[in-house]
Each structure stands twice: as C-alpha cells, then as structure tokens.
Design an enzyme around this catalytic site. Structure first.
Site, PDB file in Angstrom:
ATOM      1  N   GLU A  34       0.807  -1.314   0.148  1.00 45.99           N
ATOM      2  CA  GLU A  34       0.102   0.000   0.136  1.00 45.99           C
ATOM      3  C   GLU A  34       0.858   1.350   0.018  1.00 45.99           C
ATOM      4  O   GLU A  34       1.868   1.351   0.726  1.00 45.99           O
ATOM      5  CB  GLU A  34      -0.996   0.252   1.286  1.00 45.99           C
ATOM      6  N   ASP A  37       2.671   2.167  -4.936  1.00 41.08           N
ATOM      7  CA  ASP A  37       2.338   2.522  -6.429  1.00 41.08           C
ATOM      8  C   ASP A  37       2.791   3.675  -6.863  1.00 41.08           C
ATOM      9  O   ASP A  37       3.476   3.609  -7.819  1.00 41.08           O
ATOM     10  CB  ASP A  37       0.850   1.950  -6.816  1.00 41.08           C
ATOM     11  N   GLY A 127     -16.767   3.865  -1.438  1.00 40.83           N
ATOM     12  CA  GLY A 127     -16.020   4.306  -0.500  1.00 40.83           C
ATOM     13  C   GLY A 127     -15.256   3.316   0.476  1.00 40.83           C
ATOM     14  O   GLY A 127     -14.742   3.793   1.359  1.00 40.83           O
ATOM     15  N   LEU A 130     -11.809  -0.412  -2.289  1.00 37.27           N
ATOM     16  CA  LEU A 130     -11.861  -1.594  -3.511  1.00 37.27           C
ATOM     17  C   LEU A 130     -12.077  -1.021  -4.759  1.00 37.27           C
ATOM     18  O   LEU A 130     -12.202  -2.044  -5.727  1.00 37.27           O
ATOM     19  CB  LEU A 130     -13.092  -2.672  -3.053  1.00 37.27           C
ATOM     20  N   SER A 132     -13.819   1.075  -6.523  1.00 38.86           N
ATOM     21  CA  SER A 132     -14.828   1.486  -7.147  1.00 38.86           C
ATOM     22  C   SER A 132     -14.842   2.637  -8.302  1.00 38.86           C
ATOM     23  O   SER A 132     -15.393   2.457  -9.448  1.00 38.86           O
ATOM     24  CB  SER A 132     -16.169   1.952  -6.353  1.00 38.86           C
ATOM     25  N   SER A 133     -13.949   3.389  -8.144  1.00 40.39           N
ATOM     26  CA  SER A 133     -13.694   4.556  -9.100  1.00 40.39           C
ATOM     27  C   SER A 133     -12.888   3.811 -10.243  1.00 40.39           C
ATOM     28  O   SER A 133     -13.276   4.010 -11.554  1.00 40.39           O
ATOM     29  CB  SER A 133     -12.893   5.578  -8.531  1.00 40.39           C
ATOM     30  N   GLU A 165      -8.430   9.929 -13.889  1.00 43.63           N
ATOM     31  CA  GLU A 165      -8.491  10.397 -12.453  1.00 43.63           C
ATOM     32  C   GLU A 165      -7.543  11.312 -11.793  1.00 43.63           C
ATOM     33  O   GLU A 165      -7.720  12.279 -11.019  1.00 43.63           O
ATOM     34  CB  GLU A 165      -8.315   8.969 -11.814  1.00 43.63           C
ATOM     35  N   ASP A 177      -4.695   0.424  -9.059  1.00 45.34           N
ATOM     36  CA  ASP A 177      -6.222   0.331  -9.118  1.00 45.34           C
ATOM     37  C   ASP A 177      -6.481   0.149 -10.545  1.00 45.34           C
ATOM     38  O   ASP A 177      -7.026  -1.042 -10.976  1.00 45.34           O
ATOM     39  CB  ASP A 177      -6.857   1.355  -8.413  1.00 45.34           C
TER      40      ASP A 177
END
Length: 400
Positions: A34, A37, A127, A130, A132-133, A165, A177
């Site tokens: 985490e 990236d 939110g 995971l 979603s965006s 994004e 992502d």
C-alpha cells in the site's frame, strides 16, 4: 441483477431496450504493497468477482446520459461540454474517461464519439477502498471505445483511466487500481512494478482458507483525504535521497541497504517515517511474491500483519476503525493474516481465515468492532476474478 434485469432497468430509465450491450469491470483488493504504487514500487493486487456493470447504447446527437441503479443522480452532458463539476459527483469519473478517449482519438477520429445512454450497476461498497472509481473508469473506457468502433488495447485503457483520475477528477493516484481492474486474471494476483508496468501473474492457492474483506463502513472521501499530502511527503523524501544517490528515480528503486546509508539525510522525522514505510513495504511485497509462489500462506499472512503495522505507525493512514478491525481479527484463531487494503482513512481490511473459522471470525470481529467504534462492519467472502470485459450475463460475485 442478471442480464435480463439489467436490460429491463435500462428500458425503464431510458425508454428502450434494442441494441444495448453489457460490459463489466471488477473491483480489486491489494494483498500487500500500500502506497508503493505512486512511488514506483511493487504491489500485489487481484481483481475480484464483484464490480461494475455498464449497459450502453449509441446515440447520434452528441449527448451522453449517465445513470446508476445505486445513486439517484442522473447526469446529462454534451460531448463538447466535458468539464469537472462537483455536483456531478460520481459521474465525473466517466466524464473524465470520455474526455481522455476523445483526446486519444485525435481530431479526425473523435467524431466517432457521438453520444450514448449508459446505465451503471455496481455491487462494490462505495468508499470501501476496493476501487469502485477505477472499476467505473475501466468499464466506461471499454464500453465507450467499443461503441465508437475502436479496439484499444487494455493496457492503454488502464493508462487512460489513470490519467482521467489524475487530470479530470484531481486525485493524484498511482496506476495500481486501474491496472488490477483492467488486467486481472481469475485465481491469480499480479506482481506489478508500477513505474515500468513490468508484471507477472502469481497463482493464489488458498485451499482450506477464505478471503474475507471487512468493511469499516466509515465514509471515506479519497479526493478530500490526506492522500495527496502523503504523496507530496514522499516526493520531498525522494529529493532528499537524490542528494546522496542522484541516480535514484523513485522510492521504489531504493533498496534497504541504500536506505540505511541515506536515512540520516532525512532530518524531518515525519518525512523519514513516510519514506521508511515505502521502502520496507516494497521489500515486503518482493518477499510476498516468493512465499506465495512457494504456497507458504502462514509467512504470507505474517507479511500482511507487518504491512498493517507499518501503515499504522509509519505512514499513519489507518485510523481507529481500521486498527480496531485489525486488532480484533488478529486475535481470532484461524486468521493467519490481516491488514488494511486500499488508501486507508477508512475502507476495508483483507484477511486470510480458515474456512471452518469464518463464521466465528465474523461474529467476534463484528461484536468487538461495534463495541469500540459504534459502527457495524460488513463482511464479504470473495473470489479472485477476471479483468474488464464485455459480457452477456452477470456472474455471482460474493457471499455476504
């Protein structure tokens, strides 16, 4: 919803059903790695079997209409009026992707984007961290490019979605992502070096165990969080390191040995902690690749635990809710690994739990978590699935 129900809902919203196509893009979970990236490091994500469906049909008047079964907001815009509007909320993601698609097509081919009606349906918790965006971005990119007659390689759609994004929505995210959502493969994680996009698939064999994702159910606004602050802190740390090692291009290129030689240069203790997390997390991902390939789940679980502790103590992106889930999950017999997944500041944890212990895990963690936070968690028992694609029917995603 299955394909017939999605088509029926589309007809209910837009008034017709003929000629529609259905596309799907999954959510993703990151097992470890985490905040590495956007620092050019390694990550180990996997696509999930739940995600976002888009039901689409072509228009010829230059109008795009975006609607969702999950959110009441319905947005309409002309292809010539693609600007960010805060009040458009979630629809800014598909608008951003459409803007990037038009730029990619160039002046001669952009006229192929003539408008469309699009209905979204998702079962990714909003939110929850995971992605979603990214799921919305990839399902939009794939659907609208196909509708316009373009066959864009998936890796290019992945890059395009990240640009949307970054530039349109204003979240300075890395590429993990979008990569996981676009390039996922059933039953396999992706060992990805984020600056070069070199990757390989690694089978995730967890026979006898279940992948349990636990949602804190704390509302999290990524764009308004400290995400961009953390990225800026890492950039400052990199510049300090380059005064000693000018050849270093990203924190993901700094080995532990090099860190030991250069850490004295980072006199700001906050920045030093951020950088130490990234470098050590990168080392953990590299180790995790090896132990997963050797099917050593217990060592993999131990790496997950150390990852969460570093995100809590050095990177400071967990918070009371995620830490409470982590602490309670760690105490349950049969849970061999647990950590936050996603950007943090709320969202989810991911845990490896013995199959026979799952019900007990859910019961104990829920009870203790609610006692500590007043919130009620949601559990998802999930499988690793494929990346974005066109499809004809909905498949089962996860058991609640």
């Amino acid at each position: 919803m299955d394909a017939a129900e999605l088509k029926g809902k589309f007809a209910e919203v837009f008034g017709y059903e003929e000629g529609i196509r259905i596309f799907f893009a999954p959510g993703r979970v990151n097992f470890i790695g985490e905040h590495t990236d956007y620092n050019g490091g390694y990550v180990l994500p996997a696509a999930l079997t739940f995600g976002t469906w888009s039901v689409v049909n072509q228009r010829e008047d230059g109008v795009y209409r975006f609607c969702s079964t999950n959110i009441e907001t319905k947005i309409e815009c002309n292809v010539s009026e693609l600007i960010y509007k805060k009040e458009d909320d979630w629809a800014n993601y598909p608008k951003g992707v459409l803007s990037e698609l038009i730029q990619l097509a160039g002046p001669e081919n952009s006229k192929q984007y003539q408008g469309a009606d699009i209905l979204y349906h998702g079962n990714i918790p909003n939110g929850a961290g995971l992605s979603s965006s990214a799921s919305i971005e990839l399902v939009t990119g794939l659907a609208l490019s196909k509708l316009a007659g373009f066959d864009i390689p998936m890796i290019e759609l992945v890059k395009l979605a990240q640009r949307a994004e970054n530039h349109f929505v204003g979240v300075n995210c890395g590429i993990m992502d979008q990569f996981a959502v676009g390039m996922g493969k059933e039953g396999q994680a992706m060992a990805l070096k984020c600056d070069t996009l070199e990757f390989r698939y690694i089978p995730v064999e967890i026979k006898g165990y279940k992948l349990v994702i636990t949602n804190t159910n704390k509302k999290r606004e990524l764009a308004d969080s400290k995400y961009n602050v953390r990225r800026n802190e890492c950039e400052q740390g990199l510049e300090m390191i380059k005064t000693v090692f000018p050849h270093i291009q990203s924190l993901g290129d700094v080995s532990y040995e090099e860190w030991e030689k250069v850490r004295h240069v980072l006199t700001d203790q906050v920045i030093s902690r951020r950088v130490e997390h990234v470098i050590m997390e990168n080392e953990r991902v590299i180790t995790a690749m090896r132990v997963l390939e050797g099917n050593d789940l217990h060592e993999f679980g131990a790496l997950m635990i150390r990852s969460h502790e570093s995100l809590r103590d050095l990177y400071e992106v967990t918070g009371v809710e995620l830490d409470s889930l982590f602490e309670e999950a760690s105490k349950v017999d049969g849970c061999i690994g647990t950590c936050m997944t996603g950007a943090g500041f709320g969202g989810c944890t991911v845990s490896l739990v013995k199959e026979e212990a799952v019900d007990t895990f859910k019961e104990i963690v829920a009870e203790k978590y609610t006692e500590k936070t007043g919130l009620v968690p949601t559990f998802y028992i999930c499988e690793i699935g494929d990346g974005a694609k066109e499809k004809l029917k909905e498949e089962k995603s996860c058991r609640f």
